[in-house]
Design an enzyme around this catalytic site. Structure first.
Site, PDB file in Angstrom:
ATOM      1  N   CYS A  91       8.222   3.054   4.234  1.00 38.25           N
ATOM      2  CA  CYS A  91       7.739   4.056   3.281  1.00 38.25           C
ATOM      3  C   CYS A  91       6.616   4.905   3.836  1.00 38.25           C
ATOM      4  O   CYS A  91       6.474   6.072   3.464  1.00 38.25           O
ATOM      5  CB  CYS A  91       7.290   3.384   1.982  1.00 38.25           C
ATOM      6  SG  CYS A  91       6.030   2.115   2.222  1.00 38.25           S
ATOM      7  N   GLY A 118      10.579   4.154  -9.724  1.00 36.49           N
ATOM      8  CA  GLY A 118       9.223   3.879 -10.179  1.00 36.49           C
ATOM      9  C   GLY A 118       8.909   4.530 -11.513  1.00 36.49           C
ATOM     10  O   GLY A 118       8.246   3.930 -12.371  1.00 36.49           O
ATOM     11  N   GLU A 164      12.277  12.324   1.016  1.00 36.67           N
ATOM     12  CA  GLU A 164      12.252  11.103   1.817  1.00 36.67           C
ATOM     13  C   GLU A 164      13.670  10.756   2.271  1.00 36.67           C
ATOM     14  O   GLU A 164      14.555  10.484   1.450  1.00 36.67           O
ATOM     15  CB  GLU A 164      11.663   9.952   1.005  1.00 36.67           C
ATOM     16  CG  GLU A 164      11.459   8.701   1.823  1.00 36.67           C
ATOM     17  CD  GLU A 164      10.766   7.602   1.048  1.00 36.67           C
ATOM     18  OE1 GLU A 164       9.930   6.899   1.645  1.00 36.67           O
ATOM     19  OE2 GLU A 164      11.057   7.432  -0.156  1.00 36.67           O
ATOM     20  N   GLY A 184       9.298   0.603  -4.412  1.00 38.93           N
ATOM     21  CA  GLY A 184      10.616   1.202  -4.306  1.00 38.93           C
ATOM     22  C   GLY A 184      10.524   2.710  -4.331  1.00 38.93           C
ATOM     23  O   GLY A 184       9.484   3.298  -4.004  1.00 38.93           O
ATOM     24  N   SER A 185      11.595   3.353  -4.732  1.00 37.68           N
ATOM     25  CA  SER A 185      11.647   4.809  -4.732  1.00 37.68           C
ATOM     26  C   SER A 185      10.843   5.376  -5.890  1.00 37.68           C
ATOM     27  O   SER A 185      10.601   4.718  -6.904  1.00 37.68           O
ATOM     28  CB  SER A 185      13.097   5.287  -4.836  1.00 37.68           C
ATOM     29  OG  SER A 185      13.611   5.026  -6.133  1.00 37.68           O
ATOM     30  N   GLU A 222       4.077   1.119  -5.787  1.00 34.79           N
ATOM     31  CA  GLU A 222       3.978   1.588  -4.397  1.00 34.79           C
ATOM     32  C   GLU A 222       5.327   2.223  -4.087  1.00 34.79           C
ATOM     33  O   GLU A 222       6.330   1.534  -3.946  1.00 34.79           O
ATOM     34  CB  GLU A 222       3.660   0.421  -3.458  1.00 34.79           C
ATOM     35  CG  GLU A 222       3.172   0.871  -2.097  1.00 34.79           C
ATOM     36  CD  GLU A 222       4.286   0.972  -1.078  1.00 34.79           C
ATOM     37  OE1 GLU A 222       4.703   2.128  -0.801  1.00 34.79           O
ATOM     38  OE2 GLU A 222       4.731  -0.052  -0.576  1.00 34.79           O
ATOM     39  N   LYS A 239      11.749 -10.839  -8.126  1.00 34.22           N
ATOM     40  CA  LYS A 239      13.122 -10.360  -7.970  1.00 34.22           C
ATOM     41  C   LYS A 239      13.265  -9.613  -6.642  1.00 34.22           C
ATOM     42  O   LYS A 239      12.767  -8.509  -6.477  1.00 34.22           O
ATOM     43  CB  LYS A 239      13.534  -9.422  -9.105  1.00 34.22           C
ATOM     44  CG  LYS A 239      15.081  -9.222  -9.119  1.00 34.22           C
ATOM     45  CD  LYS A 239      15.516  -7.987  -9.853  1.00 34.22           C
ATOM     46  CE  LYS A 239      15.533  -6.772  -8.961  1.00 34.22           C
ATOM     47  NZ  LYS A 239      16.573  -6.840  -7.884  1.00 34.22           N
TER      48      LYS A 239
END
Length: 486
Positions: A288, A237, A388, A232-233, A254, A180
């Protein structure tokens, strides 16, 4: 590229701007702010069908039962096709997410093109089976089996690289993959799907489902999935891990980062500025593992600030299609506003704005652009130093001595990457060993070496991609004990 890939993708995928917007994902150019395509969004039934096809490929199909050499040969064919269409893929990524074409060619496409054959090399040397002598004298046969059906969910910032780090090792392991992509970057995945179709994998081994967060949530929570690999964030996550836990589904995450560059007192300001510019501001800072906290010796702070400001102010900002462009737009209006809000916040917190700000860059009158922005006079308790931002914003923090520099670097919820800059390599390695991260660079930002594992600790997630460890993550270990012959 074919306009319709419905049979292969599991949903009808139409590149045109026709169709009911309620049933489609609209792809907007970050540079022009105009629609460039619509892609049909998957429904829950499409996800169910994709997982069922993958389940059949794993449970009854030939793919997991092939000799690893046959799977390696298939991926090498894919790598050859990918190399032939690198230019097309780079242009497509620049169009859909706004990455400068030079960065798309070098990293967005260059990295996955390098990863594919490198993973094949890793697989060729991998110990798929071994025999050990057990404690009781019996033979213990160790074999590696595919984990099964993998749900691979990737973000928009480095779409092809992040797809490659999941898809390629999973396929080499013998898994079936439901991929996806992010709704901001569906088109590059469709081009990759075309290439995969050409190598003629068995039915159900790879399916792409396009969709929003709801599609991802349905996929993650599906009982037919054996492993979720998510990038992703950190916030999302956590939700992914919680949803997968209901089915005891394996998960690798990750996630985000707030990486520190520790600049030691013997470092050269110009060398540091050049390195930080590359490691922090590529892809408009939407990486990231970007180095966004720049820790410098307080006694030399102004030297490093001046060098960084000069580099940042000289960046060429503009049209991603122009080979001279070094900094393109952010991916969306929402992301642009988020970064601008952090720039305002930093000034309210008391940090000093050296360059940049919330206005559009000079010569730019449209698009989701943000000026490259540098703060100084900051401390590690400020939100601009802890959260972030995911944009071209750097924060300089002064320190007294090495111990304080390491303490500041470690005082973070994140632990993805970091770096140290010094004229003394051995001194740098000693610092690297003390910083709490999954990856680290000495006199460089962390390079994505295909033979080295990549991943984080703390809120940056768990599990590793790349290297032999990246293949391990898609395999189960089985022990068969054979009684000793009497």
């Amino acid at each position: 590229m074919d306009q319709h890939l419905g049979e292969y993708l599991g949903v009808e995928a139409d590149w045109s701007l026709d169709g009911d917007p309620a049933d489609t994902i609209e792809v907007i150019s970050p540079h022009t702010e105009q629609p460039i395509a619509r892609v049909v969004q998957a429904q829950p039934a499409d996800v169910d069908a994709a997982v069922a096809a993958a389940r059949a490929a794993v449970d009854q199909g030939p793919w997991p039962r092939l000799d690893p050499a046959e799977r390696i040969a298939a991926i090498r064919r894919l790598a050859e096709l990918y190399a032939q269409r690198r230019g097309e893929m780079a242009q497509l990524i620049s169009t859909e997410i706004g990455a400068p074409i030079s960065f798309s060619q070098r990293a967005q496409v260059g990295l996955p093109a390098m990863m594919m054959p490198a993973f094949c090399d890793i697989a060729e040397a991998y110990p798929w089976r071994e025999v050990r002598t057990g404690f009781f004298g019996s033979d213990v046969r160790i074999q590696k089996n595919p984990v099964g059906v993998v749900a691979a969910i990737v973000p928009w910032n480095m779409p092809q690289f992040l797809i490659a780090t999941k898809l390629v090792p999973a396929l080499l392991a013998g898994c079936a993959v439901v991929l996806k992509p992010a709704p901001e970057s569906p088109l590059d995945a469709m081009l990759l799907a075309e290439m995969i179709k050409e190598i003629d994998l068995p039915d159900g081994v790879v399916t792409v489902v396009q969709g929003d967060a709801g599609v991802g949530a349905h996929l993650v929570s599906h009982s037919g999935v054996d492993k979720v690999s998510f990038t992703g964030s950190s916030a999302v996550g956590r939700a992914v891990a919680a949803a997968a836990a209901a089915n005891l589904t394996k998960v690798s995450l990750e996630l985000g980062g707030k990486s520190a560059a520790i600049v030691l007192d013997d470092a050269d300001p110009e060398t540091v500025a050049a390195g930080v510019r590359s490691a922090s501001l590529s892809n408009s800072g939407q990486i990231c593992n970007a180095l966004t906290r720049i820790l410098v010796p307080a006694a030399r702070e102004q030297e490093f600030v001046d060098a960084l400001a000069a580099r940042m102010s000289a960046l060429v900002v503009g049209d991603p299609a122009d080979p001279a462009t070094e900094l393109g737009p952010l991916v969306s209006r929402r992301q642009q506003q988020r970064v601008r809000d952090y720039i305002d916040l930093g000034q309210r917190e008391g940090a000093r704005l050296v360059c940049g700000g919330t206005e559009l860059p000079d010569g730019v009158d449209a698009g989701w652009y943000v000026r490259p922005t540098l703060f100084t006079g900051a401390n590690n308790s400020m939100r601009i130093a802890r959260e972030e931002i995911f944009g071209p914003v750097l924060t300089v923090i002064g320190y007294r001595d090495e111990d304080e520099a390491v303490a500041i670097a470690n005082d973070s919820d994140y632990g993805l990457a970091g770096s140290v800059w010094t004229a003394d390599t051995e001194r740098g390695i000693r610092i690297a060993e003390r910083v709490q991260t999954g990856t680290f660079g000495v006199n460089q930002g962390y390079t994505m070496d295909p033979f080295a594992p990549f991943g984080g600790i703390k809120d940056s997630g768990y599990g590793r991609e790349l290297g032999r460890e990246g293949l391990d993550g898609y395999l189960e270990t089985k022990s068969i004990a054979v009684a000793a012959t009497r």
